[in-house]
Design a protein around this motif. Sequence first.
Motif, mmCIF file in Angstrom:
data_model
loop_
_atom_site.group_PDB
_atom_site.id
_atom_site.type_symbol
_atom_site.label_atom_id
_atom_site.label_comp_id
_atom_site.label_asym_id
_atom_site.label_seq_id
_atom_site.Cartn_x
_atom_site.Cartn_y
_atom_site.Cartn_z
ATOM 1 N N CYS A 132 0.741 -1.381 0.095
ATOM 2 C CA CYS A 132 0.078 -0.130 0.031
ATOM 3 C C CYS A 132 0.883 1.201 0.134
ATOM 4 O O CYS A 132 0.701 2.284 -0.805
ATOM 5 C CB CYS A 132 -0.895 0.028 1.122
ATOM 6 S SG CYS A 132 -2.058 1.409 1.140
ATOM 7 N N ASP B 216 1.505 4.127 -3.165
ATOM 8 C CA ASP B 216 1.107 5.587 -2.791
ATOM 9 C C ASP B 216 2.417 6.373 -3.288
ATOM 10 O O ASP B 216 2.233 7.295 -3.834
ATOM 11 C CB ASP B 216 0.680 5.664 -1.416
ATOM 12 C CG ASP B 216 0.166 7.052 -1.189
ATOM 13 O OD1 ASP B 216 -1.167 7.166 -1.371
ATOM 14 O OD2 ASP B 216 1.094 8.102 -0.860
ATOM 15 N N TRP C 44 -7.661 -5.765 1.871
ATOM 16 C CA TRP C 44 -7.570 -4.807 0.806
ATOM 17 C C TRP C 44 -9.265 -4.473 0.657
ATOM 18 O O TRP C 44 -9.454 -3.265 0.439
ATOM 19 C CB TRP C 44 -7.241 -5.281 -0.379
ATOM 20 C CG TRP C 44 -5.666 -5.059 -0.368
ATOM 21 C CD1 TRP C 44 -4.509 -6.225 -0.374
ATOM 22 C CD2 TRP C 44 -4.845 -3.870 -0.874
ATOM 23 N NE1 TRP C 44 -3.350 -5.547 -0.395
ATOM 24 C CE2 TRP C 44 -3.681 -4.464 -0.594
ATOM 25 C CE3 TRP C 44 -5.263 -2.369 -0.971
ATOM 26 C CZ2 TRP C 44 -2.608 -3.286 -0.820
ATOM 27 C CZ3 TRP C 44 -4.432 -1.484 -0.932
ATOM 28 C CH2 TRP C 44 -2.952 -2.030 -0.974
ATOM 29 N N TRP D 148 -9.753 -2.170 3.333
ATOM 30 C CA TRP D 148 -9.195 -0.796 3.123
ATOM 31 C C TRP D 148 -9.715 0.116 2.020
ATOM 32 O O TRP D 148 -9.506 1.310 1.629
ATOM 33 C CB TRP D 148 -7.629 -1.069 2.525
ATOM 34 C CG TRP D 148 -6.656 -1.531 4.050
ATOM 35 C CD1 TRP D 148 -7.097 -1.632 5.277
ATOM 36 C CD2 TRP D 148 -5.538 -2.037 3.880
ATOM 37 N NE1 TRP D 148 -6.315 -2.114 5.816
ATOM 38 C CE2 TRP D 148 -5.017 -2.331 5.276
ATOM 39 C CE3 TRP D 148 -4.462 -2.153 2.757
ATOM 40 C CZ2 TRP D 148 -3.795 -2.850 5.544
ATOM 41 C CZ3 TRP D 148 -3.110 -2.886 3.080
ATOM 42 C CH2 TRP D 148 -3.055 -3.063 4.281
ATOM 43 N N THR D 149 -10.501 -0.500 1.045
ATOM 44 C CA THR D 149 -10.882 0.094 -0.180
ATOM 45 C C THR D 149 -12.600 0.429 0.194
ATOM 46 O O THR D 149 -13.074 0.970 -1.178
ATOM 47 C CB THR D 149 -10.581 -0.755 -1.517
ATOM 48 O OG1 THR D 149 -11.145 -2.074 -1.284
ATOM 49 C CG2 THR D 149 -9.184 -0.873 -1.642
ATOM 50 N N ALA E 292 -14.153 3.738 -1.269
ATOM 51 C CA ALA E 292 -13.442 4.257 -2.346
ATOM 52 C C ALA E 292 -14.324 4.366 -3.547
ATOM 53 O O ALA E 292 -15.148 3.608 -3.891
ATOM 54 C CB ALA E 292 -12.006 3.507 -2.589
ATOM 55 N N ARG F 165 -8.108 4.943 -4.967
ATOM 56 C CA ARG F 165 -7.569 5.526 -3.692
ATOM 57 C C ARG F 165 -6.799 6.835 -3.991
ATOM 58 O O ARG F 165 -6.091 7.001 -5.002
ATOM 59 C CB ARG F 165 -6.759 4.703 -3.188
ATOM 60 C CG ARG F 165 -7.454 3.331 -2.437
ATOM 61 C CD ARG F 165 -6.287 2.645 -1.614
ATOM 62 N NE ARG F 165 -5.596 3.384 -0.665
ATOM 63 C CZ ARG F 165 -5.593 3.135 0.749
ATOM 64 N NH1 ARG F 165 -6.494 2.295 1.112
ATOM 65 N NH2 ARG F 165 -4.884 3.831 1.706
ATOM 66 N N ARG G 63 -3.588 9.754 -7.817
ATOM 67 C CA ARG G 63 -4.210 8.693 -7.263
ATOM 68 C C ARG G 63 -3.751 7.276 -7.819
ATOM 69 O O ARG G 63 -2.945 7.072 -8.584
ATOM 70 C CB ARG G 63 -5.620 8.704 -7.653
ATOM 71 C CG ARG G 63 -6.017 8.790 -9.164
ATOM 72 C CD ARG G 63 -7.482 9.044 -9.325
ATOM 73 N NE ARG G 63 -7.658 8.979 -10.903
ATOM 74 C CZ ARG G 63 -8.865 8.920 -11.194
ATOM 75 N NH1 ARG G 63 -10.167 9.014 -10.571
ATOM 76 N NH2 ARG G 63 -9.219 8.771 -12.586
ATOM 77 N N ALA H 17 -8.782 4.333 2.985
ATOM 78 C CA ALA H 17 -8.362 5.520 2.226
ATOM 79 C C ALA H 17 -8.336 6.812 3.031
ATOM 80 O O ALA H 17 -9.156 7.716 2.499
ATOM 81 C CB ALA H 17 -9.542 5.492 1.070
ATOM 82 N N ARG H 18 -7.439 6.903 3.697
ATOM 83 C CA ARG H 18 -7.160 8.203 4.406
ATOM 84 C C ARG H 18 -5.363 8.494 4.465
ATOM 85 O O ARG H 18 -5.116 8.435 5.295
ATOM 86 C CB ARG H 18 -7.804 8.093 5.759
ATOM 87 C CG ARG H 18 -9.404 8.095 5.811
ATOM 88 C CD ARG H 18 -9.794 7.986 7.114
ATOM 89 N NE ARG H 18 -9.913 6.376 7.646
ATOM 90 C CZ ARG H 18 -10.158 6.038 8.765
ATOM 91 N NH1 ARG H 18 -10.926 6.724 9.588
ATOM 92 N NH2 ARG H 18 -10.123 4.894 8.848
#
Length: 305
Positions: free
Chosen positions: A39, A43, A64, A67-68, A71, A98, A104, A253-254
Amino acid sequence: MGLGLGRGEPASERIPESARLVVPVMAAGGGSGRSTVACLLADALARLGDTVVADLSARLCSPWPAWTAGAQGGGGLGALPPDRPLSRAEIRDAAAVRPAAEGRWSVLTDGREWSAAPLPLPADPAAWYQLAAAGGWQVLVADTAHPVALDITAADWAGLPGLTRGWCALPYAVPVLCAQSTAGGVHRLQQAVEVLRHCEGMPLQRTVVAFSAASDGRLPAVARAAATMLAPHTAAVVHLPHDADIRTHGLAARPSRIRGRTAGAARGLAAAVLATAREAFGDPLPAAPQPMPAPPPLPSPSPAV
């Protein structure tokens, strides 16, 4: 290379449109911080090229989908029928998007409900390369699920190439080998590296090692000793610091939650990956094979009046 932020900050120029960079993020076993590294790396790489993460874990074993959640976009891997050609638009629409520190990036994961039937994911690394290339992404970060040393050993005994070799053979692949900086994590990493050293054709000199700190403070002596031992045999050894917020909340997604020193270390890891790719394959990276996506479907003919 010693510990720190890799080979300096990533180059400001993006990789060429025709180039492809494959980064299989691998580990000797679970608890290595592999998905977190994938991840953070995605990024940081997003500023250099259109980037996608491929989640190779089964739905109920992967972070994931959580985490998504929420999104933008993302029909998920379940929205991609395996029995027909796919257009670029279909592939990209299936990915969750993301935000990154700059731009992104995308994630291909199985975001269905837990009660859905298990999704048969392709094992062949070339299938994931083809999917990412047909989707138009330049950088593929693969969050793999297989234990490296076991895969190589089992494949050699069976006379097969194995998943690790398959990923390393893709154009242009720079493997990232992850480990926690604990005694157990270091031991598993050293065992995996020993297997890589003694198996023909494994690109250890093209492999970047990422140590994830298990706590604040100085890297433990066992990890520092391992880094010293690994430096002559690998492309780079990078230290990712402990981040209490990631440990507590995960990587939803922060991006604002990622600490500055963590983001800086991730940029250093991306720099090491890119520098390794350029040293191994050329600068700028050469054009790579790009499977032709399926054309968009023709409009249905109007009914006769």
